[in-house]
Design an enzyme around this catalytic site. Structure first.
Site, PDB file in Angstrom:
ATOM      1  N   THR A  86       0.788  -1.192   0.123  1.00 26.04           N
ATOM      2  CA  THR A  86      -0.140   0.132  -0.010  1.00 26.04           C
ATOM      3  C   THR A  86       0.884   1.152   0.126  1.00 26.04           C
ATOM      4  OG1 THR A  86      -1.759  -0.843   1.145  1.00 26.04           O
ATOM      5  CG2 THR A  86      -1.867   1.213   1.431  1.00 26.04           C
ATOM      6  N   TYR A 125      -7.153   0.054  -4.348  1.00 26.83           N
ATOM      7  CA  TYR A 125      -6.013   0.656  -5.000  1.00 26.83           C
ATOM      8  C   TYR A 125      -4.799  -0.111  -5.639  1.00 26.83           C
ATOM      9  CZ  TYR A 125      -4.671   0.089  -0.382  1.00 26.83           C
ATOM     10  OH  TYR A 125      -4.633  -0.583   0.815  1.00 26.83           O
ATOM     11  N   THR A 130       1.281  -4.286   4.420  1.00 30.17           N
ATOM     12  CA  THR A 130       1.023  -4.778   5.753  1.00 30.17           C
ATOM     13  C   THR A 130       0.185  -5.834   6.035  1.00 30.17           C
ATOM     14  OG1 THR A 130      -1.265  -3.057   5.732  1.00 30.17           O
ATOM     15  CG2 THR A 130       0.743  -2.009   6.345  1.00 30.17           C
ATOM     16  N   ASP A 131      -0.574  -6.442   4.595  1.00 32.64           N
ATOM     17  CA  ASP A 131      -1.113  -7.737   4.876  1.00 32.64           C
ATOM     18  C   ASP A 131      -0.294  -8.961   5.474  1.00 32.64           C
ATOM     19  OD1 ASP A 131      -3.424  -6.320   4.264  1.00 32.64           O
ATOM     20  OD2 ASP A 131      -3.643  -7.040   2.330  1.00 32.64           O
ATOM     21  N   LYS A 186      -0.809  -7.578  12.548  1.00 30.87           N
ATOM     22  CA  LYS A 186      -1.957  -6.677  12.007  1.00 30.87           C
ATOM     23  C   LYS A 186      -3.148  -7.132  12.502  1.00 30.87           C
ATOM     24  CE  LYS A 186      -3.836  -4.698   7.679  1.00 30.87           C
ATOM     25  NZ  LYS A 186      -3.572  -4.487   6.341  1.00 30.87           N
ATOM     26  N   GLU A 224      -5.544 -47.033  26.657  1.00 33.30           N
ATOM     27  CA  GLU A 224      -5.103 -46.005  27.405  1.00 33.30           C
ATOM     28  C   GLU A 224      -5.345 -44.539  26.756  1.00 33.30           C
ATOM     29  OE1 GLU A 224      -0.836 -46.801  27.807  1.00 33.30           O
ATOM     30  OE2 GLU A 224      -1.356 -48.643  28.679  1.00 33.30           O
TER      31      GLU A 224
END
Length: 405
Positions: free
Chosen positions: A82, A96, A159-160, A232, A363
């Site tokens: 971004t 965008y 940032t993703d 994030k 068990e």
């Protein structure tokens, strides 16, 4: 630019203003401020050097930045995201396209002539959702080479998936030099775009002597966090990167860097060697929910060829008794790892929360293939498990690695 093709154009820039983020005017002469030297030796990733001829920068305390040989040299590596995007309008903050080069990003910040010498390079220019191990390894190799020549590294990144790349770099590169990731939540064309300030702060942080030996850092929105733990937390807001349990390690306010703690790297950190041809196995992440379909486990193993699983569990390691028993009855190989992580952003999965299942002899005991994911979220558990398997670790060694996180 919407793909990862390298930049081949000649750098063309205008002046960088002395006032942070103030408009650039055509009357200013950039060439009177800096010398720009293009390195065309590598056509795949052309790089540029900025050498300032005079000081018109924001005032800095030189003692915080000077090295025995002068100001530090910082390398900025552009990868897209971004921060390198443009929208159609000034109010568009979604939908965008990546369309800015690292040269254009550098032009949007004030000069740093009293802080560092700056060089930059476009390594790739893509949305971070498109990043795979191929791109991460390209960036890893570039950082390894540049650390031999520079005093700090800054990476611009979407940032993703920034937290995943930062975690990988933290787990594979052992250095005292600062490595700082930055990005933005708004494209460059948006009102109050956060990209220029985040980039400026990241460069100054990388140049600061107190940033050494703190591991990989993420710098956004005036905050400094550890790339090992931070995640994030909000899909839209500027103040998105958080590590609630561990907290931030510092902040950047009014051109001042304040660290809250002495320099240290995360506890439980394991460094992994990356060979020239690493093999990262398929590790699906299965998201738990009410009525979870156990056939997803079978499909992951039989159709996808999974070499391990990460479960994003409910609560602190909670899966239904049917699912836990289903895993026990699959007759998995003894070294097949199943990491129990958590859906929640904060908290941990302790070893004591691992499920108890019934063996064929009747068990009851802890599922032998189960591994507690600790404080790591599912996506970081996946990366850590892939690194362990690439290193050839068996189940006991993998459990030892995860015990520290």
């Amino acid at each position: 630019m919407t793909n990862s093709e390298p930049v081949h154009s000649v750098l063309s820039v205008t002046a960088i203003s002395a006032t942070p983020l103030s408009p650039i005017t055509e009357s200013q002469s950039f060439t009177s401020i800096v010398d720009i030297e293009s390195d065309a030796s590598n056509l795949d990733h052309p790089s540029f050097k900025l050498r300032y001829n005079r000081s018109n920068s924001i005032s800095s305390n030189l003692s915080d930045y000077e090295t025995p040989t002068g100001l530090p040299t910082i390398k900025v590596l552009g990868t897209g995201g971004t921060i390198a995007s443009k929208g159609l309008t000034s109010h568009q903050t979604a939908g965008y396209e990546v369309d800015l080069t690292i040269e254009e990003l550098i032009n949007a910040i004030p000069d740093l002539s009293t802080t560092c010498q700056l060089e930059y390079e476009q390594v790739m220019n893509i949305d971070s959702k498109e990043i795979t191990h191929t791109e991460i390894l390209t960036l890893y190799q570039k950082i390894q080479l540049d650390l031999l020549k520079y005093d700090g590294i800054v990476i611009t990144h979407g940032t993703d998936t920034m937290e995943e790349t930062a975690f990988f770099i933290q787990s594979t590169i052992n250095t005292k030099k600062p490595i700082v990731f930055c990005g933005s939540m708004r494209p460059s064309t948006a009102i109050s775009s956060d990209g220029p300030m985040n980039l400026y702060q990241a460069i100054v942080i990388a140049a600061h002597r107190q940033s050494k030996n703190r591991g990989v850092l993420i710098a956004l929105n005036d905050r400094i966090g550890s790339g090992f733990y931070i995640t994030k937390s909000n899909a839209n807001s500027l103040d998105t990167f958080k590590s609630i349990g561990q907290g931030y390690i510092g902040n950047f306010i009014n051109n001042e860097i304040r660290y809250f703690f002495p320099a240290a790297k995360p506890q439980g950190l394991t460094y992994f060697h990356i060979s020239p041809n690493p093999q990262f196995p398929e590790i699906p992440i299965l998201y738990a929910h009410q009525g979870f379909n156990n056939n997803l486990i079978k499909v992951s193993i039989e159709s996808l060829g999974a070499q391990g699983l990460v479960l994003a569990t409910m609560g602190a390691g909670s899966m239904s008794e049917k699912t836990n028993q289903y895993l026990a009855d699959l007759n998995l190989p003894p070294n097949f790892p199943i990491v129990y992580s958590k859906r929640s952003m904060d908290g941990m999965v302790p070893i004591g929360a691992l499920p108890k299942v019934k063996a064929k002899n009747g068990e009851v005991g802890v599922l032998k293939n189960a591994i507690a994911g600790g404080y790591l979220n599912p996506q970081k558990c996946r990366l850590l498990l892939q690194l362990c398997l690439n290193e050839g670790y068996g189940l006991d060694e993998i459990k030892r690695v995860f015990k520290g996180v």
